[in-house]
Enzyme design. Structure first.
Site, PDB file in Angstrom:
ATOM      1  N   GLY A  69       7.892   6.738  13.268  1.00 46.96           N
ATOM      2  CA  GLY A  69       7.867   5.651  14.229  1.00 46.96           C
ATOM      3  C   GLY A  69       6.813   5.754  15.312  1.00 46.96           C
ATOM      4  O   GLY A  69       6.988   5.223  16.406  1.00 46.96           O
TER       5      GLY A  69
ATOM      6  N   LEU B  51       8.934   1.579   4.034  1.00 49.17           N
ATOM      7  CA  LEU B  51       8.615   1.973   2.664  1.00 49.17           C
ATOM      8  C   LEU B  51       9.438   1.241   1.596  1.00 49.17           C
ATOM      9  O   LEU B  51       9.499   1.677   0.456  1.00 49.17           O
ATOM     10  CB  LEU B  51       8.784   3.495   2.513  1.00 49.17           C
TER      11      LEU B  51
ATOM     12  N   ILE C 254       9.282  -5.579   0.276  1.00 48.79           N
ATOM     13  CA  ILE C 254       9.877  -6.715   0.985  1.00 48.79           C
ATOM     14  C   ILE C 254      10.349  -7.759  -0.036  1.00 48.79           C
ATOM     15  O   ILE C 254       9.579  -8.173  -0.909  1.00 48.79           O
ATOM     16  CB  ILE C 254       8.830  -7.335   1.953  1.00 48.79           C
TER      17      ILE C 254
ATOM     18  N   ASN D  93       1.739  -6.162   8.425  1.00 51.31           N
ATOM     19  CA  ASN D  93       1.837  -4.767   7.996  1.00 51.31           C
ATOM     20  C   ASN D  93       0.602  -4.009   8.482  1.00 51.31           C
ATOM     21  O   ASN D  93      -0.484  -4.580   8.560  1.00 51.31           O
ATOM     22  CB  ASN D  93       1.890  -4.716   6.460  1.00 51.31           C
TER      23      ASN D  93
ATOM     24  N   HIS E  61      -1.834  -0.946   7.438  1.00 54.85           N
ATOM     25  CA  HIS E  61      -2.171  -0.077   6.304  1.00 54.85           C
ATOM     26  C   HIS E  61      -3.300   0.867   6.737  1.00 54.85           C
ATOM     27  O   HIS E  61      -4.287   0.420   7.322  1.00 54.85           O
ATOM     28  CB  HIS E  61      -2.624  -0.922   5.101  1.00 54.85           C
TER      29      HIS E  61
ATOM     30  N   ASP F  96      -0.490  -5.251  -0.342  1.00 54.23           N
ATOM     31  CA  ASP F  96      -1.670  -5.161   0.542  1.00 54.23           C
ATOM     32  C   ASP F  96      -2.713  -6.241   0.246  1.00 54.23           C
ATOM     33  O   ASP F  96      -3.910  -6.022   0.441  1.00 54.23           O
ATOM     34  CB  ASP F  96      -2.322  -3.763   0.435  1.00 54.23           C
TER      35      ASP F  96
ATOM     36  N   GLU G 152      -4.748   2.771  14.154  1.00 55.19           N
ATOM     37  CA  GLU G 152      -3.439   2.121  13.983  1.00 55.19           C
ATOM     38  C   GLU G 152      -2.738   1.799  15.301  1.00 55.19           C
ATOM     39  O   GLU G 152      -2.247   0.681  15.492  1.00 55.19           O
ATOM     40  CB  GLU G 152      -2.514   3.004  13.146  1.00 55.19           C
TER      41      GLU G 152
HETATM   42  C1  GRF Z   1       1.357   4.859   9.124  1.00 54.93           C
HETATM   43  O1  GRF Z   1       0.296   5.631   8.678  1.00 54.93           O
HETATM   44  C2  GRF Z   1       1.225   3.470   8.608  1.00 54.93           C
HETATM   45  O2  GRF Z   1      -0.087   3.046   8.487  1.00 54.93           O
HETATM   46  C3  GRF Z   1       1.828   3.587   7.253  1.00 54.93           C
HETATM   47  O3  GRF Z   1       2.927   4.455   7.435  1.00 54.93           O
HETATM   48  C4  GRF Z   1       2.678   5.314   8.539  1.00 54.93           C
HETATM   49  C5  GRF Z   1       3.823   5.188   9.486  1.00 54.93           C
HETATM   50  O4  GRF Z   1       3.804   6.133  10.513  1.00 54.93           O
HETATM   51  N1  GRF Z   1       2.109   2.280   6.707  1.00 54.93           N
HETATM   52  P1  GRF Z   1       4.803   6.011  11.733  1.00 54.93           P
HETATM   53  O5  GRF Z   1       6.239   5.993  11.184  1.00 54.93           O
HETATM   54  O6  GRF Z   1       4.498   4.758  12.496  1.00 54.93           O
HETATM   55  O7  GRF Z   1       4.572   7.238  12.558  1.00 54.93           O
END
Ligand code: GRF
Length: 210
Positions: A12, A91, A94, A108, A110, A151, A181
């Protein structure tokens, strides 16, 4: 006020970046209505509780039937009154019904520059392993709307991150999170909260701030 629901499976850190960005005023006119996890052990649920956000677990273990599980996920999202669903390391595939019902209202993050290192099988560390194996010098992250493919939805924001000599998948993953991110996802939410993102012919148009 944009009501968002953040869906998580793991640590998270992206959820935390959203919480912090709302607190800091980097994201405005937005509240997190609920955090939904498929995994009761996800540390993301703790982060939600610490921030006083309703946290719900919809576990596959408790609802093994796929159709019933999909219904339960949809119900959780609807109960929270989601205007926007944010997948932050979620994970679970959807359900089609959710994609149709929330067309261009699910985003999302990625951890690569789509269309590189994405699609089926490219999740978590596998994305970074792929980038290192190919020897790319630049990777990054992408925020996109979710459509029926993996994706393949309209791209909202991308940010490049340099690959450095000696990188391991873990080191690269961390750099992509820190440099891309955790910035991109809050930025995309703020753009959507201010009605600055539209989709035309499968591509997004980002309107300038007024
Ligand atoms: C991230 O790398 C995101 O891009 C991918 O899953 C990971 C999640 O990490 N889809 P977190 O749970 O937000 O730390």
């Amino acid at each position: 006020m944009l009501n968002i629901v953040v869906m998580v499976s793991g640590g998270g850190t992206n959820l935390q970046a959203i919480i912090d960005a709302i607190d800091a005023g980097v994201i405005t006119d937005t509240r997190i209505a609920a955090v939904i996890s498929n995994n009761e052990d996800a540390y993301a649920l703790e982060r939600a509780k610490k921030a006083g956000i309703p946290a719900v677990c919809v576990s596959r273990k408790e609802i093994p039937d796929r159709a019933a599980y999909n219904q339960a996920l949809l119900a959780a999202v609807e109960d929270a009154g989601a205007d926007l669903i944010v997948l932050a390391g979620f994970l679970v595939v959807i359900p089609t019904e959710m994609i149709q019902k929330y067309r261009n209202r699910i985003i999302n993050i990625h951890p690569s520059l789509i269309p590189s290192f994405c699609g089926t099988g490219f999740y978590g560390l596998k994305v970074h392993e792929g980038a290192l194996a190919r020897g790319v010098k630049l990777t990054g992250a992408t925020v996109h709307f979710v459509d029926e493919g993996t994706d393949t939805g309209p791209i909202i924001l991308q940010k490049a991150v340099a690959v450095e000599d000696g990188d391991t998948p873990e080191i690269l993953q961390r750099r992509v999170m820190e440099e891309a991110e955790w910035k991109l996802l809050p930025q995309a939410i703020d753009l959507i909260a201010h009605h600055r993102v539209s989709v035309v012919d499968g591509r997004t148009i980002i309107r300038e701030a007024e």
